[in-house]
Write an enzyme that holds these catalytic residues in place. Structure first.
Site, PDB file in Angstrom:
ATOM      1  N   CYS A 183      -5.908 -12.059 -17.281  1.00  0.00           N
ATOM      2  CA  CYS A 183      -6.772 -10.872 -17.289  1.00  0.00           C
ATOM      3  C   CYS A 183      -6.205  -9.787 -16.399  1.00  0.00           C
ATOM      4  O   CYS A 183      -5.321 -10.019 -15.574  1.00  0.00           O
ATOM      5  CB  CYS A 183      -8.180 -11.220 -16.769  1.00  0.00           C
ATOM      6  SG  CYS A 183      -9.011 -12.540 -17.670  1.00  0.00           S
TER       7      CYS A 183
ATOM      8  N   ASP B  84      14.996  22.542   1.532  1.00  0.00           N
ATOM      9  CA  ASP B  84      14.452  23.325   0.431  1.00  0.00           C
ATOM     10  C   ASP B  84      13.644  24.505   0.982  1.00  0.00           C
ATOM     11  O   ASP B  84      12.765  24.331   1.834  1.00  0.00           O
ATOM     12  CB  ASP B  84      13.551  22.423  -0.421  1.00  0.00           C
ATOM     13  CG  ASP B  84      12.987  23.130  -1.624  1.00  0.00           C
ATOM     14  OD1 ASP B  84      13.628  23.050  -2.680  1.00  0.00           O
ATOM     15  OD2 ASP B  84      11.925  23.759  -1.511  1.00  0.00           O
TER      16      ASP B  84
END
Length: 492
Positions: A32, A438
């Site tokens: 399950c 960056d």
């Protein structure tokens, strides 16, 4: 997670762990998902497996109540950069269907025997069993979501014969294909339409900012995007494809729907895998947001945009080209340059809905140097990379890890640490990349009000989710705009 952490998760029926592990119960012979509504089994009867394939190998069948195959995949395949994680990314992309176990092993740098042993130890199942489980999952999705003929479903899922398809469905689900199709309502084919419409499972919450991220970078004729949809053409191993993904915030369950306008059925598993990677649908947003929100610099951003996703890449080679074109320039300038370059691409054989071209191949880019604009050194670097990809001297993709990707890309002229990091974020789905140089990241840090706290400049407090922190910083840098800016390569 140890046994008792997992057991507490199934006792709480916590859906956050669906797809991350599987619960097998010896007394029933069933496995399950963690959130299965059935009564919690005794701990002494439970075995946990990393993959559904391992549960299949151990003789368990899928639960008909909770449908453990109808869940998002595990985020572990992006977090893990070991052989198992790399192999799973390639298996999900259909490499075994196309090249067999030998082809998968060669891409990873191992013999087939070594790979079988490693995956058996790490995941409880070998590559063939893992590929078989992936085929079963694709087949189940097509059976319950479409009116495709069973033969088409079988071959689209990657099975080599109808008999193999029937046997696998019966063994995994304890149902015939007909009975499995009857477990849910599915749309009837309308007027001979060939489009497939599938629901894409994901873990909530889902931030739609990824649509804006893609839309602002969309190349006319190849891509089209809105704040809640994205469509494009794509070149796959057996031909062209065209698809659209749409998000409906007003509908029950807030579905994410994939409509495939055209595709060679043999490429359908690869298309499904790549779309899931593009939208980061196997991520665990609650785990990610929980870590990011603990950093006061990001707490407000996470609260405002829970479930932010990390955009992936549909084509690794294309992503490198786009990254190199977009270095140190704005989103608008990069889009203009890529639109000019797109003229070198072939017309799409699956054209429709305003999407009429394919992104150019490396060979087409090499022959179209006259379409490139910008500094001479940047053009030369891009043409050099395209020529290396076209000639087979530069190979990289979903099966790489960060060290191998760095070794492949960093020696290229015009490729620095920013480019490698950005490609790793989007091609590998690497979750812990921080682009310190960056420009937009630096702007985002300045835009955040963190008070008098002292923090490390590389955001190591948010590890292993610094790629997602980067997405939040890009969005912060763009305020009051809606979408983040193009990540600009920092000067070393």
């Amino acid at each position: 997670m140890d046994f008792w952490q997992r057991y507490r998760a199934i006792d709480a029926r916590d859906p956050r762990f669906d797809g991350q592990f599987f619960t097998a119960v010896r007394t029933t012979g069933i496995y399950c998902r963690p959130s299965c509504p059935a009564r919690t089994p005794k701990a002494s009867n439970v075995t946990f497996y990393e993959t559904s394939a391992a549960a299949h190998e151990a003789g368990y069948r899928a639960c008909k109540r909770c449908l453990p195959e109808a869940v998002p995949g595990t985020p572990a395949w992006n977090v893990r950069q070991d052989v198992a994680g790399r192999a799973m990314r390639l298996i999900n992309d259909g490499v075994i269907n196309r090249d067999g176990v030998a082809g998968l092993a060669a891409r990873l740098g191992y013999s087939a025997r070594q790979l079988n042993r490693i995956l058996g130890q790490e995941l409880g199942a070998g590559p063939l069993s893992l590929a078989r489980a992936a085929r079963a999952q694709t087949a189940r999705t097509l059976l319950v979501s479409t009116s495709m003929k069973f033969a088409d479903v079988a071959f689209a899922a990657g099975f080599s014969s109808i008999r193999q398809f029937n046997d696998t469905i019966a063994e995994v689900f304890d149902l015939t294909p007909t009975a499995l199709r009857r477990t849910t309502r599915h749309p009837a084919a309308a007027g001979g339409a060939t489009a497939l419409t599938l629901s894409l499972p994901y873990r909530a919450p889902f931030d739609t900012g990824i649509f804006s991220f893609l839309a602002v970078r969309a190349i006319p004729g190849i891509e089209e995007g809105t704040p809640t949809s994205y469509a494009r053409t794509l070149r796959l191993p057996h031909g062209d494809a065209r698809f659209r993904v749409e998000y409906d915030d007003a509908a029950r369950g807030r579905p994410l729907t994939l409509t495939v306008g055209a595709v060679d059925l043999r490429d359908l598993p690869a298309l499904l895998s790549r779309v899931r990677r593009l939208f980061d649908l196997d991520a665990d947003p609650e785990a990610i947001d929980g870590t990011l929100a603990a950093d006061p610099r990001l707490a407000d951003s996470v609260s405002a945009a829970p479930g932010m996703r990390l955009p992936g890449a549909l084509d690794p080679q294309e992503l490198l080209v786009r990254a190199m074109v977009g270095q140190q320039i704005t989103v608008a300038a990069a889009r203009t340059a890529l639109t000019q370059l797109a003229a070198a691409g072939s017309p799409a054989s699956t054209a429709g809905g305003g999407l009429e071209r394919l992104f150019p191949t490396p060979a087409q880019i090499t022959a179209a140097g006259h379409l490139l604009r910008g500094p001479r050194r940047r053009i030369e670097s891009l043409l050099n990379a395209a020529d290396a990809m076209a000639g087979g001297r530069l190979e990289f993709g979903y099966g790489d890890d960060l060290p191998s990707l760095t070794a492949a890309l960093l020696p290229l002229p015009g490729v620095g640490p920013w480019t490698v990091g950005y490609v790793a974020m989007r091609v590998l789905g690497a979750p812990d990349i921080f682009l310190a140089n960056d420009a937009a990241v630096r702007n985002g840090i300045r835009a955040l009000d963190a008070g008098e706290h002292t923090f490390t400049p590389d955001f190591r407090e948010t590890s292993p989710w610094r790629s997602y922190a980067t997405m939040h910083l890009w969005r912060a840098a763009a305020r009051p705009a809606i979408q983040p800016t193009t990540p600009a390569k920092g000067m070393p």
